[in-house]
Design a protein around this motif. Structure first.
Motif: not given
Length: 103
Positions: A67, A69-78, A81
């Motif tokens: 969870k 890792r997913t949160r961090r990946e989402n933050e990095e994607r944001d 962007d």
């Protein structure tokens, strides 16, 4: 060569000798976290087998890791962007300034 620390820890009532390159405080914190997770499991699901408690605690910790890792990946994607949007806006502003746009 990095010196190995040797630390005695107690997890779920058992003593273990841990050898690692991490600081002693870090090793103790990690061991305390694992101990807490194992105790949480036995509070919720009284399980007699130490190996079952360890497996359930490991699954719980792995779930937290996935969870995070997913949160961090989402933050990095944001962040990528936003960075891309910022670069586009900067380019538009630079063009407008060079073209002698409104002051």
């Amino acid at each position: 060569m990095v010196a190995k620390n040797v630390v005695q820890v107690e997890i779920f009532g058992h003593s273990y000798t841990i050898r690692g390159e991490a600081r002693q405080e870090y090793i103790l914190d990690v061991a305390a976290y694992v101990d807490r997770k194992m105790r949480e499991i036995t509070e919720k699901l009284p399980v007699a087998s130490l190996s079952k408690v360890a497996i359930l605690a490991s699954l719980n910790i792995a779930d937290e890791l996935f969870k995070e890792r997913t949160r961090r990946e989402n933050e990095e994607r944001d962040l990528r962007d936003w960075s891309s949007r910022t670069a586009k806006l900067t380019a538009v502003l630079d063009e407008a300034l060079q073209a002698g746009g409104p002051a």
